[in-house]
Design a protein around this motif. Structure first.
Motif, mmCIF file in Angstrom:
data_model
loop_
_atom_site.group_PDB
_atom_site.id
_atom_site.type_symbol
_atom_site.label_atom_id
_atom_site.label_comp_id
_atom_site.label_asym_id
_atom_site.label_seq_id
_atom_site.Cartn_x
_atom_site.Cartn_y
_atom_site.Cartn_z
ATOM 1 N N ARG A 22 0.840 -1.203 0.000
ATOM 2 C CA ARG A 22 0.000 0.000 0.000
ATOM 3 C C ARG A 22 0.875 1.253 0.000
ATOM 4 O O ARG A 22 1.833 1.340 0.772
ATOM 5 C CB ARG A 22 -0.893 0.037 1.247
ATOM 6 N N PRO A 23 0.569 2.245 -0.826
ATOM 7 C CA PRO A 23 1.386 3.459 -0.889
ATOM 8 C C PRO A 23 1.490 4.192 0.454
ATOM 9 O O PRO A 23 2.548 4.726 0.792
ATOM 10 C CB PRO A 23 0.689 4.337 -1.929
ATOM 11 N N GLU A 24 0.392 4.219 1.216
ATOM 12 C CA GLU A 24 0.448 4.927 2.498
ATOM 13 C C GLU A 24 1.386 4.238 3.485
ATOM 14 O O GLU A 24 1.966 4.878 4.361
ATOM 15 C CB GLU A 24 -0.943 5.117 3.118
ATOM 16 N N ARG A 25 1.578 2.936 3.341
ATOM 17 C CA ARG A 25 2.521 2.226 4.210
ATOM 18 C C ARG A 25 3.962 2.574 3.837
ATOM 19 O O ARG A 25 4.816 2.694 4.711
ATOM 20 C CB ARG A 25 2.303 0.714 4.102
ATOM 21 N N ILE A 26 4.216 2.720 2.543
ATOM 22 C CA ILE A 26 5.563 3.100 2.097
ATOM 23 C C ILE A 26 5.931 4.467 2.682
ATOM 24 O O ILE A 26 7.034 4.658 3.198
ATOM 25 C CB ILE A 26 5.648 3.112 0.555
ATOM 26 N N ILE A 27 4.987 5.392 2.625
ATOM 27 C CA ILE A 27 5.226 6.727 3.181
ATOM 28 C C ILE A 27 5.294 6.643 4.706
ATOM 29 O O ILE A 27 6.231 7.164 5.316
ATOM 30 C CB ILE A 27 4.130 7.706 2.724
ATOM 31 N N GLY A 28 4.318 6.014 5.318
ATOM 32 C CA GLY A 28 4.267 5.931 6.775
ATOM 33 C C GLY A 28 5.502 5.293 7.381
ATOM 34 O O GLY A 28 5.957 5.696 8.447
ATOM 35 N N PHE A 29 6.059 4.307 6.687
ATOM 36 C CA PHE A 29 7.254 3.628 7.163
ATOM 37 C C PHE A 29 8.523 4.257 6.576
ATOM 38 O O PHE A 29 9.561 3.606 6.470
ATOM 39 C CB PHE A 29 7.180 2.131 6.857
ATOM 40 N N LEU A 86 -2.278 -1.959 11.508
ATOM 41 C CA LEU A 86 -1.469 -2.724 12.463
ATOM 42 C C LEU A 86 -2.197 -3.010 13.762
ATOM 43 O O LEU A 86 -1.771 -3.872 14.533
ATOM 44 C CB LEU A 86 -0.171 -1.964 12.771
ATOM 45 N N GLY A 87 -3.267 -2.250 14.025
ATOM 46 C CA GLY A 87 -3.962 -2.391 15.294
ATOM 47 C C GLY A 87 -3.200 -1.752 16.442
ATOM 48 O O GLY A 87 -3.453 -2.021 17.605
ATOM 49 N N VAL A 88 -2.244 -0.877 16.119
ATOM 50 C CA VAL A 88 -1.442 -0.148 17.108
ATOM 51 C C VAL A 88 -1.406 1.309 16.658
ATOM 52 O O VAL A 88 -0.891 1.606 15.581
ATOM 53 C CB VAL A 88 0.003 -0.709 17.190
ATOM 54 N N ALA A 89 -1.944 2.194 17.484
ATOM 55 C CA ALA A 89 -2.090 3.596 17.070
ATOM 56 C C ALA A 89 -0.767 4.260 16.717
ATOM 57 O O ALA A 89 -0.682 5.002 15.745
ATOM 58 C CB ALA A 89 -2.798 4.382 18.167
ATOM 59 N N ASP A 90 0.264 4.006 17.494
ATOM 60 C CA ASP A 90 1.544 4.682 17.262
ATOM 61 C C ASP A 90 2.667 3.642 17.226
ATOM 62 O O ASP A 90 3.573 3.655 18.046
ATOM 63 C CB ASP A 90 1.803 5.728 18.349
ATOM 64 N N TYR A 91 2.590 2.756 16.253
ATOM 65 C CA TYR A 91 3.606 1.715 16.089
ATOM 66 C C TYR A 91 4.944 2.381 15.783
ATOM 67 O O TYR A 91 5.020 3.312 14.982
ATOM 68 C CB TYR A 91 3.199 0.764 14.962
ATOM 69 N N GLY A 92 6.025 1.922 16.408
ATOM 70 C CA GLY A 92 7.340 2.541 16.283
ATOM 71 C C GLY A 92 7.863 2.640 14.863
ATOM 72 O O GLY A 92 8.603 3.561 14.538
ATOM 73 N N GLY A 93 7.488 1.709 14.005
ATOM 74 C CA GLY A 93 7.969 1.728 12.627
ATOM 75 C C GLY A 93 7.327 2.803 11.774
ATOM 76 O O GLY A 93 7.830 3.130 10.700
ATOM 77 N N ILE A 94 6.207 3.348 12.232
ATOM 78 C CA ILE A 94 5.592 4.471 11.517
ATOM 79 C C ILE A 94 6.451 5.681 11.838
ATOM 80 O O ILE A 94 6.400 6.226 12.935
ATOM 81 C CB ILE A 94 4.132 4.690 11.957
ATOM 82 N N ASN A 95 7.284 6.087 10.900
ATOM 83 C CA ASN A 95 8.245 7.145 11.208
ATOM 84 C C ASN A 95 8.193 8.337 10.248
ATOM 85 O O ASN A 95 9.124 9.133 10.202
ATOM 86 C CB ASN A 95 9.664 6.576 11.325
ATOM 87 N N TRP A 96 7.114 8.473 9.508
ATOM 88 C CA TRP A 96 6.934 9.678 8.693
ATOM 89 C C TRP A 96 6.933 10.915 9.588
ATOM 90 O O TRP A 96 7.379 11.990 9.191
ATOM 91 C CB TRP A 96 5.637 9.592 7.888
ATOM 92 N N ASP A 97 6.459 10.756 10.822
ATOM 93 C CA ASP A 97 6.440 11.869 11.761
ATOM 94 C C ASP A 97 7.845 12.386 12.053
ATOM 95 O O ASP A 97 8.067 13.599 12.127
ATOM 96 C CB ASP A 97 5.711 11.490 13.050
ATOM 97 N N GLU A 98 8.805 11.498 12.189
ATOM 98 C CA GLU A 98 10.194 11.925 12.392
ATOM 99 C C GLU A 98 10.738 12.643 11.157
ATOM 100 O O GLU A 98 11.491 13.614 11.277
ATOM 101 C CB GLU A 98 11.096 10.734 12.716
#
Length: 172
Positions: A22-29, A86-98
């Motif tokens: 999924r494109p949003e996963r590529i960006i999110g990760f 993922l069923g986890v609101a702020d999973y550590g691998g989601i690092n677009w925020d960083e």
């Protein structure tokens, strides 16, 4: 919140195939940097720094501001979608925020490798130790917006400390 993705059973760590589906996963990760362990947030920060050097650092202030706003807004959606999958609101691998937060730091600090390195280190320190209100945001805002905003506040802390160090003559 939607139920966790059936593609990722149980507490299994996301895989490259899962991310690429999924494109949003590529960006999110963070273009894959969120799959690197340990410290996916640090890897995301480093990916953001690399992208800054390759793509953003030479743009005008207007374009950078626009990209930051779009990246923040899109990051809220992307982070929410990834967290739901993922069923986890702020999973550590989601690092677009960083990535978006370090772009803010790099944009507002004086240019140059050493100053940017200081910004990266300060940002990581505040993102890891989470002084108030970052810790409050991290605990209470469990949405895509929450994932994004605590890192923006960590970036503001990094910028404030860097500005104080510059004013005191510790940094050039």
């Amino acid at each position: 919140m939607t139920p966790p993705s059936k593609e990722l059973p149980g507490s299994q760590r996301p895989t490259l195939a899962w991310m690429l589906a999924r494109p949003e996963r590529i960006i999110g990760f963070g273009l894959g940097s969120g799959l690197i362990h340990p410290a996916p947030g640090t890897w995301g920060t480093l990916m953001g720094w690399l992208l800054w050097w390759l793509l953003l650092g030479r743009l005008s202030d207007g374009w950078i501001a626009f990209i930051l706003l779009v990246s923040f807004a899109g990051g809220c959606w992307v982070s929410q979608r990834c967290g739901d999958a993922l069923g986890v609101a702020d999973y550590g691998g989601i690092n677009w925020d960083e990535i978006v937060a370090i772009w803010l730091v790099l944009w507002l600090l004086p240019s140059g490798f050493w100053m940017q390195l200081v910004g990266v280190v300060l940002f990581r320190v505040f993102d890891i130790i989470k002084p108030p209100p970052i810790s409050w945001l991290d605990r209470h805002c469990k949405s895509g917006f929450g994932v994004m905003i605590d890192d923006i506040v960590a970036a503001l802390y990094a910028l404030l400390v860097a500005a104080i160090l510059i004013r005191l003559g510790v940094l050039p």
